[in-house]
Design an enzyme around this catalytic site. Structure first.
Site, PDB file in Angstrom:
ATOM      1  N   LYS A   1      26.483  53.927  58.752  1.00 18.93           N
ATOM      2  CA  LYS A   1      25.704  54.310  57.567  1.00 18.93           C
ATOM      3  C   LYS A   1      25.203  53.067  56.840  1.00 18.93           C
ATOM      4  CE  LYS A   1      28.167  58.654  57.066  1.00 18.93           C
ATOM      5  NZ  LYS A   1      29.313  59.390  56.513  1.00 18.93           N
TER       6      LYS A   1
ATOM      7  N   GLN B   1      33.525  59.184  51.707  1.00 19.83           N
ATOM      8  CA  GLN B   1      33.783  59.476  53.126  1.00 19.83           C
ATOM      9  C   GLN B   1      35.040  60.338  53.274  1.00 19.83           C
ATOM     10  OE1 GLN B   1      31.742  58.521  55.788  1.00 19.83           O
ATOM     11  NE2 GLN B   1      33.090  59.816  57.014  1.00 19.83           N
TER      12      GLN B   1
ATOM     13  N   ASP C   1      25.633  63.806  49.496  1.00 20.29           N
ATOM     14  CA  ASP C   1      26.082  64.726  50.547  1.00 20.29           C
ATOM     15  C   ASP C   1      25.811  66.187  50.186  1.00 20.29           C
ATOM     16  OD1 ASP C   1      27.055  63.607  52.894  1.00 20.29           O
ATOM     17  OD2 ASP C   1      29.000  63.104  52.013  1.00 20.29           O
TER      18      ASP C   1
END
Ligand code: NAD
Length: 282
Positions: free
Chosen positions: A49, A93, A116
């Protein structure tokens, strides 16, 4: 003839487009990623990422916190990033170490920085068929692949296998909002074969190797494999028995090279979208 869906090529095209748009901005979009602990798969995902964010021309910050990080320390970092002007997207994460409960933190991320799309405001908007600030990356990437390959969604039977908050539920909502007739199968579903056999579109997100077999797939169906499993030989594979299904499906995604690259591309797209939103540029 089965079409093998090329997620890598599709993602590259999207990332190229993001890079061009970003180069025209006065300020760089900023993505901040928080990684707690030493989960080996998470470390690889975060590195990837970070690399893609830099390639896109973003400011990329990764906060690597030790396994024994306390709830308060993590909440303080989220609070700092919520108030930091240079951060447009905050990604926590998952999974977190066992002593930390994800919902204690995901709810604290500013919904307008929730890259997200997991904050209840964003998932609630999705449920209500309103426009969330952003759509969760993997589900968004799946719909983008279907669109890219002109796979009809409206009026089709879609069967989603898996009901997680990250993939199964949001992709089901997106398919429903696009007028598919959606069935969600899960670990307690009886006669999975009969359920899946009805599908024009199969989205499998279980993490169980070969759970989708040839006898479950209607001829011509679109088969989207979300699963990522590392085999004993060290190679990545998905939920779907690709080799035996690829000749009967109409469309099929490989693993690797299908949904995975799209997830990262959508993360970059979401970061850019939040930057534009926060700076009143859209
Ligand atoms: P999860 O573990 O939270 O959920 C798994 C789901 O599978 C559950 O809802 C469960 O009910 C269902 N399930 C388990 N056994 C089943 C059975 N026998 N029959 C039917 N359903 C069954 O998983 P998740 O976070 O949604 O991830 C699923 C998979 O997708 C994993 O392999 C993960 O690594 C992968 N994943 C890939 C991407 C990507 O970008 N490609 C992104 C997220 C997750």
């Amino acid at each position: 003839m089965t079409v093998i869906i090329d997620g890598r090529a599709c993602a590259e095209k999207i990332l190229e487009n993001i890079k061009i748009k970003t180069s025209k901005l006065n300020k760089k979009p900023g993505l901040s990623v928080i990684l707690v602990g030493e989960n080996p798969a998470s470390k690889v995902y975060v590195k990837n990422k970070e690399k893609k964010a830099i390639e896109a021309g973003f400011n990329s910050n990764v906060y690597r916190l030790p396994e024994n990080t306390s709830k308060l320390e993590l909440l303080n970092l989220i609070d700092k990033l919520n108030n930091e002007d240079n951060t447009d997207g905050i990604l926590l994460q998952l999974p977190l170490p066992k002593h930390l409960n994800p919902s204690d933190f995901l709810d604290k991320i500013d919904p307008k920085k929730d890259v997200d799309g997991f904050h209840p405001i964003n998932s609630g908007k999705l449920l209500n068929n309103e426009k969330p600030y952003v759509i969760p990356c993997t589900p968004k990437g799946i719909i983008r692949l279907l669109d890219e390959y002109n796979i009809e969604i409206a009026e089709k039977n879609a069967v989603v296998i898996g009901r997680s908050n990250i993939v199964g539920k949001p992709v089901s909502m997106l398919l429903l909002n696009k007028n598919a007739t959606v069935t969600i199968a899960h670990s307690k579903t009886k006669n999975l074969i009969d359920v899946v056999k009805q599908a024009d579109i199969i989205v499998s997100a279980t993490g169980i190797s070969n759970i989708i077999t040839k006898d479950m797939v209607k001829e011509g169906a679109a088969v989207i494999d979300v699963g990522i499993i590392r085999g004993e030989d060290g190679k990545l594979k998905g939920d779907v028995d690709f080799n035996n299904i690829k000749d009967i499906a109409g469309f099929i995604t490989p693993v690797p090279g299908g949904v995975g690259p799209m997830t990262i591309a959508m993360l970059m797209e979401n970061t850019l979208e939040l930057h534009l939103l926060r700076n009143n540029l859209c």
